[in-house]
Design an enzyme around this catalytic site. Structure first.
Site, short mmCIF file in Angstrom:
data_model
loop_
_atom_site.label_atom_id
_atom_site.label_comp_id
_atom_site.label_asym_id
_atom_site.label_seq_id
_atom_site.Cartn_x
_atom_site.Cartn_y
_atom_site.Cartn_z
N SER A 138 -6.66 -26.65 44.30
CA SER A 138 -5.98 -27.43 43.27
C SER A 138 -6.23 -28.90 43.59
O SER A 138 -7.34 -29.29 43.94
CB SER A 138 -4.50 -27.09 43.23
N TYR A 152 -7.66 -33.57 33.46
CA TYR A 152 -7.96 -32.98 34.77
C TYR A 152 -6.68 -32.45 35.39
O TYR A 152 -6.64 -31.32 35.91
CB TYR A 152 -8.60 -34.03 35.68
N LYS A 156 -5.53 -28.54 36.56
CA LYS A 156 -5.03 -28.20 37.89
C LYS A 156 -3.57 -27.72 37.84
O LYS A 156 -3.18 -26.85 38.64
CB LYS A 156 -5.18 -29.39 38.84
#
Length: 285
Positions: A138, A152, A156
């Protein structure tokens, strides 16, 4: 430990960064490894001289036929997989308002859907063996979003939620799930960072500035070698954590996020509890 009993690691995204260093550390311990990358020529040097214990395979995690082929080749060669490391991924920077739809979906295809597809293929093997481990890379961004990297962070955050659920599903089979949450590391991350430049004046002091910092900053204190060692230490500990934060910045930022969340929860506790039907209300713990 003999060669036939040494654990087998299957690692995605080994051409650089954490994946590459993990391959090196795994081999240094006498374990076996399947190193994968979209271009296997980029990882040929990693397995050179270790052909008895290492295999380099082509794998683009967005291509189901390559997932199928690489896992099949692993089982044919080694007969098992003990540790799956879902490391393949990359970043995309843009303001939420200016994000490019195609770029966003392409990133999610790798960071989330590719990770999930590889996991689905390997899980039956781990269950049949009666145990193993899944390591999902992660990021600090999976715990705390920032201007310019909202999409982004979303990819994650999705990995975090998936991993939380997965851990509860597979614990009964003796399978561990480790989430690794690094801060800024020297992993060539920015070289693969896709971006959509912010052109709106409204974001000049926030998004545009941060994207520029991401693309030009050389202040990345994290050492990928030490990160790889930390991941191995967590997996081989008597009790493997579910989350492993890496780097001082990540730890400081995560603690600040937790403090901020707790302040909101405590400040709004009365309103929160009053959202239930009166007869169903229970005191906060």
């Amino acid at each position: 430990m003999t060669e036939n009993t040494a654990p087998v690691w299957f690692i995605t995204g080994c051409s650089k960064g954490f994946g590459r260093e993990l391959v090196k550390r795994v081999l240094a311990r006498g374990w076996r490894v399947v190193a994968t990358a979209r271009n296997p020529a980029a990882i040929a040097d990693l397995v050179a001289g270790h052909e008895d214990r290492a295999l380099a395979l082509a794998l683009d995690v967005t291509r189901p036929e390559q997932i199928e082929a690489s896992v099949a080749a692993t089982m044919k060669r080694f007969g098992r997989i003990d540790v799956l490391v879902n490391n393949a991924g990359y970043g995309y920077a843009a303001s939420v308002e200016e994000g490019d739809e195609a770029a966003i979906r392409t990133m999610f295809d790798t960071n989330l859907f590719g990770l999930a597809a590889v996991t689905r293929k390997v899980l039956p093997i781990l269950r049949a063996q009666g145990g193993g481990a899944i390591v999902n890379l992660s990021s600090l961004a999976g715990l705390s979003g920032n201007a310019g990297t909202g999409y982004y962070a979303a990819s994650k955050f999705a990995v975090e939620g998936l991993s939380d659920a997965l851990a509860k599903e597979v614990e009964q089979f003796g399978i561990k799930v480790l989430l690794v949450e690094p801060g800024p590391f020297e992993t060539e991350f920015t070289r693969s960072l896709a971006s959509t430049a912010s052109t709106l004046p409204a974001y000049a002091g926030s998004v545009a500035t941060r994207i520029d910092q991401l693309l030009t900053s050389t202040n990345r204190p994290g050492d990928p070698v030490r990160a790889a060692e930390a991941i191995i230490a967590a997996l081989t500990a008597a009790k493997t954590p579910h989350r492993l934060v890496l780097g001082a910045k990540a730890l400081n930022d995560v603690r600040a996020k937790l403090d901020s969340m707790r302040r909101d929860f405590d400040t709004w506790e009365k309103v929160t509890l009053e959202a239930d039907y009166p007869e169903a209300r229970a005191p906060a713990r």
